[in-house]
Design an enzyme around this catalytic site. Structure first.
Site, PDB file in Angstrom:
ATOM      1  CD  GLU A 192     162.833  78.347  50.639  1.00  0.00           C
ATOM      2  OE1 GLU A 192     162.496  78.027  51.794  1.00  0.00           O
ATOM      3  OE2 GLU A 192     162.508  79.434  50.111  1.00  0.00           O
ATOM      4  CG  ASN A 240     167.763  84.597  52.546  1.00  0.00           C
ATOM      5  OD1 ASN A 240     168.693  84.889  51.795  1.00  0.00           O
ATOM      6  ND2 ASN A 240     166.625  84.103  52.095  1.00  0.00           N
ATOM      7  CG  ASP A 259     169.275  86.984  45.725  1.00  0.00           C
ATOM      8  OD1 ASP A 259     168.319  86.337  46.212  1.00  0.00           O
ATOM      9  OD2 ASP A 259     169.239  88.215  45.520  1.00  0.00           O
ATOM     10  CG  ASP A 290     162.419  73.499  50.329  1.00  0.00           C
ATOM     11  OD1 ASP A 290     161.527  74.285  49.990  1.00  0.00           O
ATOM     12  OD2 ASP A 290     163.132  73.670  51.345  1.00  0.00           O
ATOM     13  CB  ILE A 291     167.616  75.339  49.504  1.00  0.00           C
ATOM     14  CG1 ILE A 291     167.822  75.411  47.987  1.00  0.00           C
ATOM     15  CG2 ILE A 291     168.946  75.571  50.229  1.00  0.00           C
ATOM     16  CD1 ILE A 291     168.244  76.775  47.491  1.00  0.00           C
TER      17      ILE A 291
END
Length: 322
Positions: free
Chosen positions: A224, A189, A198, A181-182
């Site tokens: 993500e 964002n 993106d 997971d980022i």
């Protein structure tokens, strides 16, 4: 399985790579196209000679359907060059264009015929020309690929996990599941817009491609989050691979529209040894616990949610037994 972005045509249903080769008639390759009981549009290329089909992983073509017998049928070329289908005494039958075949009695198969194995595994036999073959490949791509990152999508990952684990077990390998997971992706964002977000997702996908092998299964799980299935002999090998992904990403400076970003990720791992039955859902749940613990402990780290743990890395306090 991802092989740096090159699509494999239904890896779970492709001919075994041990001692066989694709059909030598390259101008007229023979395929089974899945219509039901698997991933629609998946292409199974037949090999020269006899192709044994069934549920067991040592068949030429494995059909992962519970109604298919372990050794269900044989499809191949006879001495006259005709394609013949033979039922091997299966429990639930082999059907050609809706007609059940008597066991051990070869039946001729023609281009466009519909074959059914058991209650729900339905395929179409085709001999496509190059244009038709390319069209079928492109349709399959759209079915199994995430359009943004080019990785496999979640449904394809879930469908292919069990056959991947079976193939690994034949080589004495267990299977690890890695959840990534980022970190702080929403902030990216919010601060820079979804176009930059993106680009970050594509960059992470690229790191995963570079850090994984051809027989790994790499997918975008959603948002993500990414998931990887790794055929490995022991948990410490999975941990080493996960750390390679994490450190490579943390060291990279991502440039998007003149903006330089440093991105990190949290990773959770779970492992099952060869021959030990464990569902993909339970492994994902276990890896997700490790991921939760990684984020709770400060992010940018790998946590192994399993009773067998590599010491240099942290252990999740919540364990998934089994």
């Amino acid at each position: 399985m991802d092989e740096n972005g090159a699509t494999q045509l239904c890896p779970a249903l492709m001919p075994s790579l041990q001692g066989v080769a694709p059909s030598s008639d390259s101008a007229h390759p023979l395929y089974l196209v899945v219509l039901g009981g698997g991933i629609p549009g998946a292409m199974i290329r037949l090999i020269d000679g006899a192709n044994r089909l069934g549920r067991a992983s040592d068949n030429t073509i494995q059909l992962p359907d519970s109604s298919v017998s372990r050794y269900h049928a044989v499809l191949g070329t006879d001495d006259e060059g005709l394609i013949r289908l033979t039922d091997l005494g299966s429990t639930n039958g082999t059907f050609l264009n809706g007609r059940r075949l008597p066991e051990n009695t070869p039946a001729r198969v023609d281009d466009g015929d519909r074959l059914q194995f058991g209650a729900g595994m339905v395929v179409k036999f085709i001999r496509p020309d190059p244009c038709e073959e390319q069209f079928q490949r492109e349709m399959f791509e759209r079915t199994v690929r995430d359009s943004l990152t080019g990785l496999y999508n979640r449904p394809y990952f879930l469908a292919q996990f069990a056959p991947l684990a079976d193939q690994g077990a034949l080589r004495g390998l267990g299977t690890a599941v890695l959840m990534l997971d980022i970190d702080h992706f929403k902030r990216i964002n919010d601060a820079h817009g979804h176009e930059v977000g993106d680009a970050v997702l594509r960059e992470v996908a690229g790191v995963l491609r570079q850090a994984t092998r051809a027989d790994d299964l790499v997918a975008r799980y959603g948002g993500e989050e990414f998931v990887v299935a790794l055929p490995v002999a022991a948990p410490d090998q999975a941990t080493e691979r996960a750390e390679r992904v994490r450190s490579t990403l943390a060291a990279r400076r991502i440039m998007v529209a003149g903006i330089g970003l440093k991105v990190t990720a949290s990773l959770g791992l779970a492992f099952t040894p060869p021959g030990r039955s464990r569902s993909v859902a339970s492994l994902i749940a276990s890896a997700d616990k490790g991921l939760y613990q990684a984020k709770k402990s400060g992010r940018d780290r790998t946590v192994f949610s399993h009773e067998i743990v590599s010491r240099p890395f942290e252990t999740a306090t919540t364990m998934d037994g089994g």
